[in-house]
Design an enzyme around this catalytic site. Structure first.
Site, short mmCIF file in Angstrom:
data_model
loop_
_atom_site.label_atom_id
_atom_site.label_comp_id
_atom_site.label_asym_id
_atom_site.label_seq_id
_atom_site.Cartn_x
_atom_site.Cartn_y
_atom_site.Cartn_z
N TRP A 160 61.86 -28.68 18.26
CA TRP A 160 63.02 -28.65 19.18
C TRP A 160 63.91 -27.44 18.92
O TRP A 160 64.73 -27.06 19.73
CB TRP A 160 63.82 -29.96 19.07
N ASP A 161 63.71 -26.81 17.75
CA ASP A 161 64.48 -25.63 17.37
C ASP A 161 64.52 -24.60 18.51
O ASP A 161 65.53 -23.95 18.76
CB ASP A 161 63.85 -24.94 16.16
N GLU B 231 67.43 -36.54 9.66
CA GLU B 231 66.15 -37.18 9.29
C GLU B 231 66.23 -38.07 8.06
O GLU B 231 65.27 -38.75 7.73
CB GLU B 231 65.09 -36.10 9.05
N LYS C 71 71.62 -35.36 6.53
CA LYS C 71 70.94 -34.09 6.28
C LYS C 71 71.54 -32.97 7.11
O LYS C 71 71.74 -31.86 6.65
CB LYS C 71 69.46 -34.24 6.63
N GLN C 72 71.80 -33.26 8.38
CA GLN C 72 72.16 -32.17 9.30
C GLN C 72 73.07 -32.67 10.41
O GLN C 72 73.32 -33.87 10.52
CB GLN C 72 70.89 -31.58 9.89
#
Ligand code: BGC
Length: 707
Positions: A319-320, A461, A562-563
């Protein structure tokens, strides 16, 4: 004046893998790691091919590295001088990223005096099959010298070997090594032709996986001996032919074409920042990488998460691309953005097959997409550091948000270019099938009025199999709304009957509201998790390479993420929220974020800009822009090597600079610029392509001119 030159002027063995990434050159067709000419697979040399995949046995499928036509070293009075074995007295490695030129200079002390090797090389931006190298030797004493230069087919692989058969040889002055892959019998061939400017005895060796030229000469003191090599890489999958015969092209001619091509690219893509040279340098270095990996003039190819820096993450597309990279291309070279979307359109069969595999409808795009939309992600995608056994992960089955990211990328493209025509080229079908996919995920409890999406992995994630990840639900709503908008704009018998279903889905999907404190919970029950700090959670690691997520990971039962997850949602749907809500969520989630993903800093940075706080955004922007310039990025996920370049961070830095600091947005088909520059920045100027027109944007002390 900021020089676009990256230099390392000391030799450090430990930096070899990192230098391979940060000194990368490439032209979209291949990437050449910034390794030195004498290196082999031990030092992770790679000419990484875009979109050519292979599986060796039952190992993970990954992209293929071509036979390396740059392999070259010297011998003086019979002794080989090469790094890393022989310690140099001087060493410099450089990347001129204005011109896409890699160079090195190394001096060794020998028993009789010093010898110097210099080399300049580039991945041709004007003829995409070609690589050129100019290699120069000199000594300050008379000696018997040898240059050995060839094509090395014994390449670095993570999950190889991929070549099961080789053909090597020499014909009419051109040497070649062809490798044939095991799975699909794809041929990947490197050829080279060499010119000398001095008298020498030349001979050749043809081995099974390599071909070498041995150039033997008497070197006079202080005289430079130079060889020029033009090499060509081709594959049996190519849909465009090499231009010219490599024996007829000179290094200088090709270099002139190449630098002219880069000049043209920089003309539209350079960003000037007045008052902050470090930021200007890092941002344009990021832009350099985005240009090295762009599939220019190539059909149906996309960009892998680690660009063309190797086989990490299986050379797969995530998806980046649609979330972080495509914006840059939409506003500089929209044809590239279209190629990226074409890849998704062309690979819809893979997405349909994946949806079916999970009993779902429509198009569920691969988490790690390879050619044909093939899902490269395995059910066991991490190796446990303690047991050395593969760990069950749910990236493949549960990261539903990937299909929505593609629709989001498509809509950014359509809005930025005005190219609604793409809908007739397969994109409409793609949107509808993504909406059908999300519809098939919706579940409803008997006593609740709304739909939920249960058992998912959101962008963060570390928390697997959660219910109602706010980001995923909001993205699903976006897809329903987009499908409805497009069906209404282009009524058709085929799709009109779906309208009521998408309307019901959009209106009734559970969209979480901020709580009394203004914070939006990331998923059901997130607030009930232990509220430990990132440092506390880190201190619980037994092994530094241990995976933080999954069933037993240190972060799994805590609020450490995580993000960017909620932050991503807020920055994407900023119209739905007040600046106060955005700020409160920034303040809540940012300190709870491990920043274990390079996709994170830019999202928080953008969010900070949206809350009118460019100074909070600035360090996060710099983190994103300098992701590949800084040592010490995350190299391991469990026991899996994840080093490489970070094009999503590069694209994210561009988004922050243009949409955040410069405050560019579009309103009713017009470009609007509402800058909010960091304190240090006096001004910014750049070009931007918007709906077929190039605009010059200049911001000086917050005064804006758009022409
Ligand atoms: C991140 C994903 C990302 C992938 C490739 C992972 O570490 O969690 O969001 O897509 O890396 O960059």
């Amino acid at each position: 004046m900021v020089d676009f030159i990256l230099t390392e002027n000391i030799f450090n063995n430990e930096n070899i893998p990192w230098n391979g990434n940060r000194f990368l050159i490439g032209n979209g067709y291949f990437g050449i790691r910034g390794t030195l000419e004498e290196y082999t697979k031990e030092q992770m040399c790679a000419v990484n091919m875009a979109g050519i995949y292979d599986r060796a046995g039952s190992a993970w499928r990954e992209t293929v590295n071509a036979p390396n036509p740059l392999h070259t070293y010297v011998k003086v009075n019979g002794k080989k001088y090469a790094l890393p074995e022989n310690k140099p007295v001087f060493h410099e490695q450089q990347l001129d990223f204005e011109n896409g030129l890699h160079s090195r200079k190394t001096v060794w002390q020998t028993e009789n005096g010093t010898i110097t090797v210099k080399c300049e090389r580039f991945a041709s931006m004007s003829r995409r099959h070609l690589i050129a190298m100019k290699y120069t030797f000199s000594a300050d004493f008379e000696c018997d010298a040898e240059m050995i230069t060839g094509i090395d087919g014994d390449v670095w692989d993570i999950n190889g070997p991929h070549f099961v058969k080789f053909n090597s040889g020499s014909e009419d002055g051109v040497n070649y090594v062809e490798g044939i892959t095991g799975e699909k019998h794809i041929s990947v061939t490197a050829r080279d032709s060499v010119k000398l400017d001095f008298d020498a005895e030349c001979s050749g060796d043809v081995c099974e996986k390599a071909v070498y030229r041995r150039i033997v000469f008497k070197a006079e003191p202080h005289k430079e001996y130079c060889i020029e090599k033009i090499a060509e890489i081709t594959t049996s999958e190519d849909d465009f032919e090499p231009i010219g015969d490599i024996r007829d092209i000179t290094y200088q001619e090709l270099k002139a074409e190449h630098t002219a091509a880069w000049e043209k690219i920089w003309d539209i893509s350079k960003i000037t920042i007045d008052g902050d040279d470090d930021a200007m340098y890092a941002l344009n270095y990021s832009i350099y990488h985005l240009n090295c990996i762009a599939p220019r003039e190539m059909k149906g190819k996309s960009i892998a998460a680690r660009g063309l820096s190797g086989q990490v993450y299986k050379g797969a597309v995530f998806w980046d691309t649609e979330m972080f990279m495509i914006d840059y291309y939409i506003h500089t070279e929209p044809e590239i953005a279209k190629t990226l979307l074409q890849y998704r359109i062309d690979t819809i069969d893979g997405a349909r097959a994946k949806a079916k595999e999970y009993g779902l409808n429509g198009a569920y795009y691969a988490w790690e997409s390879q050619e044909g939309g093939y899902e490269g992600c395995s059910d066991y995608n991490i190796t446990d550091v303690f047991t050395k056994r593969p760990m069950r992960t749910y990236f493949r089955d549960k990261q539903y948000h990937v299909s929505a990211a593609i629709v989001y990328g498509l809509m950014k493209y359509i809005k930025g270019t005005g190219d609604y025509g793409i809908l007739n080229e397969g994109a409409m079908e793609m949107v509808i099938e993504c909406a059908e996919f999300y519809r098939s995920l919706l579940v409803k409890k008997a006593d609740e009025p709304y739909y939920e999406i249960r058992d998912v992995v959101g962008p963060d994630e570390y928390h697997e199999r959660v219910n109602n990840n706010s980001y995923t639900n909001r993205m699903a709503k976006f897809v329903f709304d987009t499908a409805l908008e497009l069906i209404e704009k282009y009524p058709s018998d085929e799709y009109d009957s779906l309208k009521s279903m998408f309307k019901d889905s959009s209106e009734n999907i559970f969209i979480r509201k901020p709580n009394d404190g203004g914070i939006i919970e990331q998923f059901d029950g997130y607030f009930k998790l232990e509220d430990a700090s990132v440092d506390e959670v880190r201190s619980r690691l037994i092994d530094p390479k241990e995976y933080w997520g999954g069933a037993y990971g240190v972060a799994a039962d805590t609020q450490v993420i995580k993000q960017a997850d909620i932050a991503a949602m807020l920055s994407m749907f900023s119209n739905d929220y007040t600046a106060d809500i955005m700020k409160k969520n920034f303040d809540y989630y940012e300190p709870r974020t491990e920043h274990g993903s390079s996709l994170t800093a830019c999202m928080y940075s953008l969010l900070a800009c949206m809350t009118g706080n460019p100074d909070a955004a600035y360090p996060l922007f710099m983190k994103s822009a300098a992701e590949d310039l800084r040592p010490g990025g995350k190299q391991w996920l469990g026991l899996i090597y994840i080093g490489g370049t970070h094009p999503a961070a590069a694209g994210g830095a561009w988004i922050v600079a243009v949409k955040g600091f410069a405050g560019i947005s579009e309103q009713n088909g017009r470009l609007v610029c509402r800058p909010c520059l960091p304190k240090k920045w006096k001004g910014m100027s750049f070009k931007l392509m918007y709906r077929n027109k190039i605009y010059d944007i200049a911001i000086q002390d917050n005064n804006v001119s758009i022409t």
